[in-house]
Write an enzyme that holds these catalytic residues in place. Structure first.
Site, PDB file in Angstrom:
ATOM      1  CG  HIS A 126     -14.494   2.851  -2.998  1.00 16.10           C
ATOM      2  ND1 HIS A 126     -14.030   2.710  -4.282  1.00 16.10           N
ATOM      3  CD2 HIS A 126     -13.547   3.572  -2.339  1.00 16.10           C
ATOM      4  CE1 HIS A 126     -12.858   3.316  -4.400  1.00 16.10           C
ATOM      5  NE2 HIS A 126     -12.544   3.854  -3.229  1.00 16.10           N
ATOM      6  CG  ASP A 203     -15.347  -3.189  -1.276  1.00 15.13           C
ATOM      7  OD1 ASP A 203     -14.221  -3.515  -0.868  1.00 15.13           O
ATOM      8  OD2 ASP A 203     -15.617  -2.053  -1.699  1.00 15.13           O
ATOM      9  CD  GLN A 206     -11.391   1.305   4.114  1.00 13.26           C
ATOM     10  OE1 GLN A 206     -10.676   1.170   5.111  1.00 13.26           O
ATOM     11  NE2 GLN A 206     -11.054   2.078   3.110  1.00 13.26           N
ATOM     12  CE  LYS A 229      -8.385   0.586   0.443  1.00 17.79           C
ATOM     13  NZ  LYS A 229      -8.204   2.037   0.323  1.00 17.79           N
ATOM     14  CB  CYS A 370     -13.617   6.782  -4.276  1.00 12.49           C
ATOM     15  SG  CYS A 370     -12.082   7.359  -4.962  1.00 12.49           S
TER      16      CYS A 370
HETATM   17  C1  LIG Z   1     -14.584   0.239   0.614  1.00 12.87           C
HETATM   18  C2  LIG Z   1     -13.568   0.337  -0.493  1.00 12.87           C
HETATM   19  N1  LIG Z   1     -13.730  -0.403  -1.581  1.00 12.87           N
HETATM   20  C3  LIG Z   1     -12.850  -0.379  -2.585  1.00 12.87           C
HETATM   21  C4  LIG Z   1     -11.745   0.418  -2.544  1.00 12.87           C
HETATM   22  C5  LIG Z   1     -10.783   0.416  -3.666  1.00 12.87           C
HETATM   23  O1  LIG Z   1      -9.571  -0.095  -3.239  1.00 12.87           O
HETATM   24  P1  LIG Z   1      -8.314  -0.088  -4.198  1.00 12.87           P
HETATM   25  O2  LIG Z   1      -7.999   1.350  -4.485  1.00 12.87           O
HETATM   26  O3  LIG Z   1      -7.243  -0.757  -3.433  1.00 12.87           O
HETATM   27  O4  LIG Z   1      -8.717  -0.822  -5.424  1.00 12.87           O
HETATM   28  C6  LIG Z   1     -11.521   1.228  -1.423  1.00 12.87           C
HETATM   29  C7  LIG Z   1     -10.368   2.133  -1.341  1.00 12.87           C
HETATM   30  O5  LIG Z   1     -10.346   3.085  -0.616  1.00 12.87           O
HETATM   31  C8  LIG Z   1     -12.472   1.171  -0.358  1.00 12.87           C
HETATM   32  O6  LIG Z   1     -12.319   1.911   0.742  1.00 12.87           O
END
Ligand SMILES: Cc1ncc(COP(=O)(O)O)c(C=O)c1O
Length: 413
Positions: A126, A203, A206, A229, A370
């Site tokens: 992401h 990270d 998900q 989430k 993203c």
């Molecule tokens: C794999 C992953 N990393 C990071 C993020 C960023 O999350 P946040 O918007 O809660 O900071 C997301 C959000 O969709 C994501 O799917």
């Protein structure tokens, strides 16, 4: 009879989806919510817990000595303890932040990188785990290595072996791809990285909402995740930083709350999570995230995973039937989490998403999610439609979705 139907009818796992759905006030008649990978819905117990804070003990934390301020502090710290336990971390290793993006930025700015160091990431990251490292490269001249997977999202471990060497300061990768729904080999990569003396960040945006996580078992040094989430409120997320690393990782912000002592010409940072939590934190939200952890645990992470696997099996049976569909990610349901990205030949992803909403009240995400490097490099697509499931989705919603999509593909393409 199909196996997933049997599972559903005979209750081989213990998730009563009808009962679960009653907990979510925004699941109104006619709405089919298939966008939990972007943000999940929030159940009543979480909403009530936050309302209690605002109506019963609204005060700052860690400051006042009067009763309701002490209560706010106790509730806030109890939430920290629960959230930490949820991922197998110690309470002092759990920093309460706003979201995964903030957590990943903290790692990127807090670890002391030098010119000549390398950072290894993957093509599936992401932007929040991609751009942060591009910026470190731009500012400090580190070498940024990007490990690629095949088009279905499967990695070859030897590519990580080639990329990680004695110069690698940190490896940062997603636990589950937010586009392909594929599970990355995080444990194996963590071992490779540690063998070379490098740090490992995961990270977990998900993964934490959907599966049991134990940071010690994964063998990571950092683990970032987002409360919104996982049935929590927006504005609450967390970062695990291994306890013994903390004195080597600088905070993103300093100020009130982060200081053990300060004089005219010196300051000394506190130890533990407070070192990273400058200013008044997101009190109601963090307490709400604690309640979300209680909620998920009351249902059981194993039950949630199994329910999502049943939905995934149904999706992977039904989606290939849709005319003109290009489905991304691994073909086997067992290799993926409940995230399904696809395009319909000849149709723009936003048009498909709009049609699903207007024709059947089905909410999905469309666009690049993203993850532009993945879109451009791996899928050669401008965007995709993405449906994602969670504990409150049903097999009949999956069928409704597949039927509506088939109709759209037939009439619009
Ligand atoms: C794999 C992953 N990393 C990071 C993020 C960023 O999350 P946040 O918007 O809660 O900071 C997301 C959000 O969709 C994501 O799917």
């Amino acid at each position: 009879m199909r196996l997933d139907l049997l599972v559903d009818l005979w209750g081989a796992y213990m998730l009563d989806v009808d009962a679960v759905r009653k907990d979510f006030p925004s699941l109104k008649e006619g709405r089919v919510y298939l966008d939990s990978a972007a943000s999940s819905l929030t159940p009543d117990p979480v909403i009530r817990k936050m309302v209690d804070y605002y109506s019963d003990y609204r005060a700052n934390v860690g400051r006042g000595i009067y009763g309701i301020s002490r209560r706010a502090t106790d509730e806030f710290e109890a939430a920290r303890e629960k959230i930490a336990a949820f991922i197998g971390a110690g309470r002092d290793e759990l920093i309460l932040l706003r979201n995964s993006s903030e957590a990943l930025n903290l790692i990127a700015s807090g670890v002391q990188f030098r010119r000549g160091d390398s950072v290894v990431i993957t093509i599936q990251e992401h932007h929040s785990n991609f751009v942060v490292w591009q910026r470190v490269k731009e500012r400090l001249g580190i070498d940024l290595k990007i490990v690629k997977s095949d088009r279905q999202g499967i990695f070859n471990l030897s590519d990580f072996e080639d990329a990680i060497d004695g110069k690698t300061k940190l490896v940062s990768l997603a636990h589950i791809s937010n586009v392909l729904g594929v599970k990355l080999p995080v444990k194996e990569v963590a071992k490779l990285a540690h063998d070379q003396g490098s740090l490992v960040a995961i990270d977990g945006a998900q993964s934490a909402p959907h599966t049991s996580v134990n940071v010690k078992d994964l063998g990571c040094d950092f683990f970032a995740f987002s409360g919104h989430k996982m049935c929590g409120p927006t504005g609450a997320g967390a970062l695990f930083i291994r306890g013994d690393l903390q004195e080597h990782v600088e905070p993103l912000c300093v100020g009130g709350g982060t200081i053990e002592d300060v004089g005219i010409d010196y300051y000394r940072l506190r130890r533990g999570p407070y070192r990273y939590e400058a200013g008044t934190p997101a009190i109601a939200e963090s307490i709400g995230l604690g309640a979300a952890v209680d909620y998920l645990r009351s249902i059981g992470m194993q039950n949630i995973s199994e329910h999502e696997q049943a939905l995934t099996r149904r999706m992977m049976e039904r989606l290939p039937e849709v005319p003109g569909i290009i489905l991304y990610g691994p073909p086997n349901a067992s290799d993926r989490a409940g995230i399904f990205s696809f395009n319909i030949k000849g149709l723009n992803s936003h048009d498909v998403a709009l049609a699903l909403d207007s024709a059947a009240g089905i909410m999905v995400r469309s666009g690049h999610h993203c993850a532009l490097p993945l879109m451009k490099d791996l899928l050669a697509a401008e965007g995709s439609v993405r449906a994602s499931v969670y504990l409150y989705n049903t097999l009949s919603e999956v069928d409704l979705f597949a039927d509506a999509l088939t109709e759209i593909a037939k009439t619009m393409a």
